[in-house]
Design an enzyme around this catalytic site. Structure first.
Site, PDB file in Angstrom:
ATOM      1  N   HIS A 121       0.827  -1.205   0.000  1.00 18.29           N
ATOM      2  CA  HIS A 121       0.000   0.000   0.000  1.00 18.29           C
ATOM      3  C   HIS A 121       0.861   1.256   0.000  1.00 18.29           C
ATOM      4  O   HIS A 121       2.055   1.217   0.290  1.00 18.29           O
ATOM      5  CB  HIS A 121      -0.926   0.020   1.224  1.00 18.29           C
ATOM      6  CG  HIS A 121      -0.197   0.150   2.524  1.00 18.29           C
ATOM      7  ND1 HIS A 121       0.583  -0.864   3.048  1.00 18.29           N
ATOM      8  CD2 HIS A 121      -0.113   1.178   3.420  1.00 18.29           C
ATOM      9  CE1 HIS A 121       1.107  -0.472   4.194  1.00 18.29           C
ATOM     10  NE2 HIS A 121       0.705   0.772   4.439  1.00 18.29           N
ATOM     11  N   ASP A 133       0.453   4.798   2.037  1.00 16.75           N
ATOM     12  CA  ASP A 133      -0.337   5.237   3.185  1.00 16.75           C
ATOM     13  C   ASP A 133      -1.433   6.227   2.801  1.00 16.75           C
ATOM     14  O   ASP A 133      -1.175   7.266   2.192  1.00 16.75           O
ATOM     15  CB  ASP A 133       0.559   5.891   4.240  1.00 16.75           C
ATOM     16  CG  ASP A 133       1.369   4.876   5.029  1.00 16.75           C
ATOM     17  OD1 ASP A 133       0.958   3.704   5.113  1.00 16.75           O
ATOM     18  OD2 ASP A 133       2.425   5.266   5.571  1.00 16.75           O
ATOM     19  N   HIS A 186       4.814   0.184   0.369  1.00 13.44           N
ATOM     20  CA  HIS A 186       5.529  -0.648   1.330  1.00 13.44           C
ATOM     21  C   HIS A 186       4.633  -1.755   1.869  1.00 13.44           C
ATOM     22  O   HIS A 186       3.400  -1.728   1.725  1.00 13.44           O
ATOM     23  CB  HIS A 186       6.110   0.193   2.479  1.00 13.44           C
ATOM     24  CG  HIS A 186       5.104   0.929   3.293  1.00 13.44           C
ATOM     25  ND1 HIS A 186       4.465   2.069   2.857  1.00 13.44           N
ATOM     26  CD2 HIS A 186       4.617   0.703   4.536  1.00 13.44           C
ATOM     27  CE1 HIS A 186       3.647   2.519   3.779  1.00 13.44           C
ATOM     28  NE2 HIS A 186       3.710   1.691   4.817  1.00 13.44           N
ATOM     29  N   ARG A 190       6.345   5.455  15.120  1.00 11.58           N
ATOM     30  CA  ARG A 190       6.190   6.052  13.796  1.00 11.58           C
ATOM     31  C   ARG A 190       5.640   7.465  13.894  1.00 11.58           C
ATOM     32  O   ARG A 190       4.637   7.712  14.563  1.00 11.58           O
ATOM     33  CB  ARG A 190       5.229   5.207  12.950  1.00 11.58           C
ATOM     34  CG  ARG A 190       5.140   5.661  11.482  1.00 11.58           C
ATOM     35  CD  ARG A 190       4.000   4.970  10.760  1.00 11.58           C
ATOM     36  NE  ARG A 190       2.708   5.481  11.188  1.00 11.58           N
ATOM     37  CZ  ARG A 190       1.542   4.861  10.952  1.00 11.58           C
ATOM     38  NH1 ARG A 190       1.522   3.686  10.345  1.00 11.58           N
ATOM     39  NH2 ARG A 190       0.411   5.408  11.365  1.00 11.58           N
TER      40      ARG A 190
END
Length: 288
Positions: A112, A114, A264, A280
């Site tokens: 995907h 993000d 990723h 993150r």
């Protein structure tokens, strides 16, 4: 500071060496890191970093505006942010004593880009490895510049000008998002956007392929069977071995990816081998 860059794989993904981001960076250092990030196709990592949450956030601000609980758009996940730090999302298979998850365990376990279902998706993310299993838990990145550049000329011409629908519902129907949207498919369906199949990166000026299996539902204006055939081909082409970099995490790694030019995939093969605990931050826009 004398920063050097080393290719992790030919023409994609650089390691920046001789950098300690716990220390203040000069404007020249930041400019060099940003150039390295863009030159690397959008994947840049630094090994052996020892940073606090505040330092993680401060470093992220050099590359964009840091989200404050923004990326998930799901109140059910609010508790997954680090206590006192709504800018830091916890991605982990850790559990509390009562069995509740500390963070989002199955985040990103599919190809995907993000939140491509947003009209203006995030610029990128910076992921910091705080605890790792004894084996497994790699993250794979696909170079969407190279995915475009290695298409045949007739295919490029056919795709030019086409647009695709991106929707959160696509991920809900096929990934770990499903358990978060039980009985709320209408909410997932409402989160959607249209993007060109071929985009031009706003900073590098390079063309890239902007579709992904997680969120791209169909190409607008084509019959569903034609759209599916083309998208299936593009997904397979983008993730050919020559187009990807597989990051084997080490403790203290900080890796940043450009969401505009890479897809990723977080490989979920590690749960029998210990805890994978990551911090993150997510950025949007370009710092002025």
């Amino acid at each position: 500071m004398s920063i050097t860059f080393h290719m992790a794989t030919p023409n994609f993904a650089f390691e920046a060496r001789d950098v300690d981001i716990s220390q203040p960076l000069s404007a020249a250092d930041v400019a060099q890191l940003r150039k390295g990030w863009l030159d690397a196709g959008g994947v840049l990592f630094l090994r052996k970093q020892d940073i606090t949450p505040d330092q993680h956030i401060d470093f992220s601000r050099h590359f964009g505006n840091v989200y404050d609980q923004g990326p998930v758009n799901n109140p059910a996940l609010a508790g997954y942010y680090l206590e006192g730090y709504p800018q830091i999302f916890q991605v982990t298979n850790k559990k509390l004593a009562d069995g509740r998850p500390v963070g989002r365990e199955d985040a990103g376990t599919y190809w995907h880009s993000d939140a491509s279902w947003q009209p203006e998706p995030p610029t990128g993310s910076l992921l910091y490895a705080r605890e790792l299993p004894s084996t497994g838990g790699d993250t794979i990145f696909a170079n969407m510049y190279q995915a475009y550049e290695t298409l045949s000329e007739p295919m490029k011409k056919m795709l030019e000008g086409l647009e695709a629908q991106h929707t959160l519902l696509s991920a809900v129907l096929q990934t770990s998002y499903a358990k978060e949207y039980v009985g709320k498919l209408d909410q997932a369906q409402s989160k959607n956007a249209v993007h060109p199949v071929i985009k031009t990166h706003p900073e590098t000026g390079r063309k890239l392929l902007f579709v992904n299996p997680g969120f791209t539902s169909h190409i607008i204006g084509l019959p569903r069977d034609e759209s599916k055939a083309i998208l299936d081909y593009l997904f397979a082409h983008s993730t050919k071995p020559d187009n990807v970099y597989r990051h084997v995490w080490q403790l203290g790694d900080l890796l940043m990816w450009d969401n505009r030019s890479v897809m990723h995939y977080a490989v979920p093969n590690y749960k029998a081998f210990g805890i994978r605990y990551m911090h993150r931050t997510t950025i949007k826009g370009i710092p002025q």
